[in-house]
Design an enzyme around this catalytic site. Sequence first.
Site, PDB file in Angstrom:
ATOM      1  N   LYS A  13       0.833  -1.215   0.000  1.00 32.21           N
ATOM      2  CA  LYS A  13       0.000   0.000   0.000  1.00 32.21           C
ATOM      3  C   LYS A  13       0.870   1.269   0.000  1.00 32.21           C
ATOM      4  O   LYS A  13       0.658   2.175  -0.794  1.00 32.21           O
ATOM      5  CB  LYS A  13      -0.928   0.018   1.236  1.00 32.21           C
ATOM      6  CG  LYS A  13      -1.807  -1.218   1.362  1.00 32.21           C
ATOM      7  CD  LYS A  13      -2.716  -1.152   2.572  1.00 32.21           C
ATOM      8  CE  LYS A  13      -2.023  -1.201   3.919  1.00 32.21           C
ATOM      9  NZ  LYS A  13      -1.320  -2.470   4.223  1.00 32.21           N
ATOM     10  N   ARG A  88      -9.838   0.847   8.567  1.00 30.64           N
ATOM     11  CA  ARG A  88      -9.476  -0.525   8.913  1.00 30.64           C
ATOM     12  C   ARG A  88     -10.609  -1.234   9.630  1.00 30.64           C
ATOM     13  O   ARG A  88     -10.479  -2.419   9.932  1.00 30.64           O
ATOM     14  CB  ARG A  88      -8.271  -0.493   9.844  1.00 30.64           C
ATOM     15  CG  ARG A  88      -6.944  -0.797   9.179  1.00 30.64           C
ATOM     16  CD  ARG A  88      -5.867  -0.597  10.225  1.00 30.64           C
ATOM     17  NE  ARG A  88      -4.698  -1.360   9.978  1.00 30.64           N
ATOM     18  CZ  ARG A  88      -3.611  -0.894   9.383  1.00 30.64           C
ATOM     19  NH1 ARG A  88      -3.573   0.333   8.927  1.00 30.64           N
ATOM     20  NH2 ARG A  88      -2.552  -1.658   9.234  1.00 30.64           N
ATOM     21  N   ARG A 127      11.858  -5.813   5.059  1.00 24.79           N
ATOM     22  CA  ARG A 127      11.672  -4.369   4.808  1.00 24.79           C
ATOM     23  C   ARG A 127      12.569  -3.501   5.702  1.00 24.79           C
ATOM     24  O   ARG A 127      12.777  -3.799   6.865  1.00 24.79           O
ATOM     25  CB  ARG A 127      10.220  -3.995   5.072  1.00 24.79           C
ATOM     26  CG  ARG A 127       9.985  -2.492   5.032  1.00 24.79           C
ATOM     27  CD  ARG A 127       8.550  -2.102   5.046  1.00 24.79           C
ATOM     28  NE  ARG A 127       7.799  -2.632   6.168  1.00 24.79           N
ATOM     29  CZ  ARG A 127       6.491  -2.502   6.306  1.00 24.79           C
ATOM     30  NH1 ARG A 127       5.794  -1.885   5.372  1.00 24.79           N
ATOM     31  NH2 ARG A 127       5.878  -2.997   7.350  1.00 24.79           N
ATOM     32  N   ARG A 162      11.233  -1.478  11.217  1.00 22.56           N
ATOM     33  CA  ARG A 162      10.089  -1.121  12.060  1.00 22.56           C
ATOM     34  C   ARG A 162       9.960  -2.100  13.227  1.00 22.56           C
ATOM     35  O   ARG A 162      10.176  -3.299  13.055  1.00 22.56           O
ATOM     36  CB  ARG A 162       8.808  -1.144  11.212  1.00 22.56           C
ATOM     37  CG  ARG A 162       8.351   0.230  10.819  1.00 22.56           C
ATOM     38  CD  ARG A 162       7.274   0.220   9.791  1.00 22.56           C
ATOM     39  NE  ARG A 162       6.077  -0.509  10.155  1.00 22.56           N
ATOM     40  CZ  ARG A 162       4.983  -0.546   9.426  1.00 22.56           C
ATOM     41  NH1 ARG A 162       4.939   0.125   8.290  1.00 22.56           N
ATOM     42  NH2 ARG A 162       3.941  -1.231   9.797  1.00 22.56           N
ATOM     43  N   ARG A 173      -1.007  -8.755  13.438  1.00 19.21           N
ATOM     44  CA  ARG A 173      -1.477  -7.781  12.434  1.00 19.21           C
ATOM     45  C   ARG A 173      -2.342  -8.480  11.392  1.00 19.21           C
ATOM     46  O   ARG A 173      -3.385  -7.948  10.974  1.00 19.21           O
ATOM     47  CB  ARG A 173      -0.275  -7.105  11.762  1.00 19.21           C
ATOM     48  CG  ARG A 173       0.417  -6.103  12.671  1.00 19.21           C
ATOM     49  CD  ARG A 173       1.843  -5.818  12.245  1.00 19.21           C
ATOM     50  NE  ARG A 173       1.944  -5.072  11.003  1.00 19.21           N
ATOM     51  CZ  ARG A 173       3.088  -4.893  10.341  1.00 19.21           C
ATOM     52  NH1 ARG A 173       4.225  -5.406  10.806  1.00 19.21           N
ATOM     53  NH2 ARG A 173       3.104  -4.211   9.217  1.00 19.21           N
TER      54      ARG A 173
HETATM   55  P1  AP5 Z   1       4.863  -1.675   1.766  1.00 22.69           P
HETATM   56  O1  AP5 Z   1       4.516  -0.840   0.587  1.00 22.69           O
HETATM   57  O2  AP5 Z   1       5.631  -1.036   2.872  1.00 22.69           O
HETATM   58  O3  AP5 Z   1       3.537  -2.412   2.313  1.00 22.69           O
HETATM   59  P2  AP5 Z   1       2.300  -1.854   3.131  1.00 22.69           P
HETATM   60  O4  AP5 Z   1       1.086  -2.502   2.591  1.00 22.69           O
HETATM   61  O5  AP5 Z   1       2.329  -0.362   3.162  1.00 22.69           O
HETATM   62  O6  AP5 Z   1       2.655  -2.483   4.539  1.00 22.69           O
HETATM   63  P3  AP5 Z   1       2.536  -1.930   6.015  1.00 22.69           P
HETATM   64  O7  AP5 Z   1       3.264  -2.927   6.857  1.00 22.69           O
HETATM   65  O8  AP5 Z   1       3.008  -0.503   6.109  1.00 22.69           O
HETATM   66  O9  AP5 Z   1       1.025  -2.018   6.273  1.00 22.69           O
HETATM   67  P4  AP5 Z   1       0.328  -2.055   7.620  1.00 22.69           P
HETATM   68  O10 AP5 Z   1      -1.062  -1.847   7.202  1.00 22.69           O
HETATM   69  O11 AP5 Z   1       0.586  -3.251   8.449  1.00 22.69           O
HETATM   70  O12 AP5 Z   1       1.049  -0.889   8.450  1.00 22.69           O
HETATM   71  P5  AP5 Z   1       0.618   0.592   8.839  1.00 22.69           P
HETATM   72  O13 AP5 Z   1       1.822   1.409   8.877  1.00 22.69           O
HETATM   73  O14 AP5 Z   1      -0.561   1.042   8.052  1.00 22.69           O
HETATM   74  O15 AP5 Z   1       5.665  -2.963   1.240  1.00 22.69           O
HETATM   75  C1  AP5 Z   1       6.179  -3.919   2.144  1.00 22.69           C
HETATM   76  C2  AP5 Z   1       7.536  -4.459   1.611  1.00 22.69           C
HETATM   77  O16 AP5 Z   1       7.311  -5.181   0.401  1.00 22.69           O
HETATM   78  C3  AP5 Z   1       8.532  -3.339   1.258  1.00 22.69           C
HETATM   79  O17 AP5 Z   1       9.826  -3.747   1.620  1.00 22.69           O
HETATM   80  C4  AP5 Z   1       8.401  -3.164  -0.263  1.00 22.69           C
HETATM   81  O18 AP5 Z   1       9.615  -2.732  -0.854  1.00 22.69           O
HETATM   82  C5  AP5 Z   1       8.021  -4.577  -0.708  1.00 22.69           C
HETATM   83  N1  AP5 Z   1       7.097  -4.591  -1.840  1.00 22.69           N
HETATM   84  C6  AP5 Z   1       6.048  -3.755  -2.064  1.00 22.69           C
HETATM   85  N2  AP5 Z   1       5.386  -4.098  -3.190  1.00 22.69           N
HETATM   86  C7  AP5 Z   1       6.018  -5.185  -3.690  1.00 22.69           C
HETATM   87  C8  AP5 Z   1       5.801  -6.007  -4.844  1.00 22.69           C
HETATM   88  N3  AP5 Z   1       4.802  -5.781  -5.707  1.00 22.69           N
HETATM   89  N4  AP5 Z   1       6.635  -7.045  -5.048  1.00 22.69           N
HETATM   90  C9  AP5 Z   1       7.659  -7.298  -4.184  1.00 22.69           C
HETATM   91  N5  AP5 Z   1       7.918  -6.552  -3.077  1.00 22.69           N
HETATM   92  C10 AP5 Z   1       7.110  -5.506  -2.829  1.00 22.69           C
HETATM   93  O19 AP5 Z   1       0.067   0.342  10.332  1.00 22.69           O
HETATM   94  C11 AP5 Z   1       0.946   0.020  11.387  1.00 22.69           C
HETATM   95  C12 AP5 Z   1       0.158  -0.083  12.674  1.00 22.69           C
HETATM   96  O20 AP5 Z   1      -0.440   1.182  12.998  1.00 22.69           O
HETATM   97  C13 AP5 Z   1      -1.006  -1.089  12.696  1.00 22.69           C
HETATM   98  O21 AP5 Z   1      -0.591  -2.386  12.986  1.00 22.69           O
HETATM   99  C14 AP5 Z   1      -1.862  -0.481  13.823  1.00 22.69           C
HETATM  100  O22 AP5 Z   1      -1.306  -0.767  15.093  1.00 22.69           O
HETATM  101  C15 AP5 Z   1      -1.734   1.011  13.588  1.00 22.69           C
HETATM  102  N6  AP5 Z   1      -2.734   1.538  12.645  1.00 22.69           N
HETATM  103  C16 AP5 Z   1      -2.492   2.087  11.429  1.00 22.69           C
HETATM  104  N7  AP5 Z   1      -3.634   2.477  10.852  1.00 22.69           N
HETATM  105  C17 AP5 Z   1      -4.628   2.170  11.722  1.00 22.69           C
HETATM  106  C18 AP5 Z   1      -6.040   2.318  11.666  1.00 22.69           C
HETATM  107  N8  AP5 Z   1      -6.646   2.858  10.579  1.00 22.69           N
HETATM  108  N9  AP5 Z   1      -6.763   1.889  12.729  1.00 22.69           N
HETATM  109  C19 AP5 Z   1      -6.164   1.362  13.830  1.00 22.69           C
HETATM  110  N10 AP5 Z   1      -4.822   1.184  13.938  1.00 22.69           N
HETATM  111  C20 AP5 Z   1      -4.052   1.586  12.878  1.00 22.69           C
END
Ligand code: AP5
Length: 218
Positions: A13, A88, A127, A162, A173
């Site tokens: 994402k 979410r 990552r 992270r 997660r």
């Molecule tokens: P990346 O693009 O970083 O993936 P992502 O989907 O953004 O993953 P996240 O881990 O950031 O998502 P998340 O939803 O768990 O975390 P968030 O920060 O929102 O890609 C991942 C890796 O793969 C990278 O190394 C990239 O290079 C590689 N890659 C990408 N595309 C690829 C491809 N096509 N092929 C190969 N490799 C690829 O949330 C973190 C925490 O915050 C949550 O756990 C929760 O505690 C809290 N939180 C956040 N939002 C909320 C909410 N709305 N409500 C409640 N709690 C929340």
Amino acid sequence: MNLILLGPPGAGKGTQAKLLEQKLNMLQLSTGDMLRAAKDKGSEIGKKIKLIMAEGNLVTDEIVIELISENIDKSSKCAGFIFDGFPRTLYQADALSELMSSKKQSIDLVIEMRVDDSQLIERIVGRYSCKECGEVYHKVNRPEQKKGVCDNCKSINGFIFREDDTEEALRTRLFNYYRETSSLIGYYYAKKKLTMVDGLLPIQTIHDLIYQATKNNL
Ligand code: AP5
């Protein structure tokens, strides 16, 4: 045009949001990034957030809705918003819908990024990101071009992992994704907003598909 990127942790994402931002003059609103910034401030609420995130659990709806609302209010000059990691829960989705209506806007497109769980683990544990600008890399799939130098900001100050990118936190997660978030796929399908993209394709191919979907939506 306002769009949501929906998918499990590691689906790509954030990677896709950054590419779209550059191409379409849109603004990425990542609740994960906003929460990481809040926890780094070290306030009482920041300490609570830090613990919840490190375990891989969801922060309360009220906190994330407040963060999104503040950031939308601050940013009026972009061509639209890319919601990354928000909503979410069904509660958050309803709140976003109300928020958009109050600004005479709407959610135009929801991209579901589908990736097998086994691939997600590899992506998450591989990552890392630039300490200075946050540019995201992967040990195998997307290493920096010149070792130790950020492609984006050219910093040589190093990279960070992270705190929640461990196999244990990832299990929580993923559980939370299937329990709380995956019902949004049906929610937006029923609203005729949903497009599914194969998140296993190469990064640039996915970008092209999402870009095409935004064009079809105009
Ligand atoms: P990346 O693009 O970083 O993936 P992502 O989907 O953004 O993953 P996240 O881990 O950031 O998502 P998340 O939803 O768990 O975390 P968030 O920060 O929102 O890609 C991942 C890796 O793969 C990278 O190394 C990239 O290079 C590689 N890659 C990408 N595309 C690829 C491809 N096509 N092929 C190969 N490799 C690829 O949330 C973190 C925490 O915050 C949550 O756990 C929760 O505690 C809290 N939180 C956040 N939002 C909320 C909410 N709305 N409500 C409640 N709690 C929340």
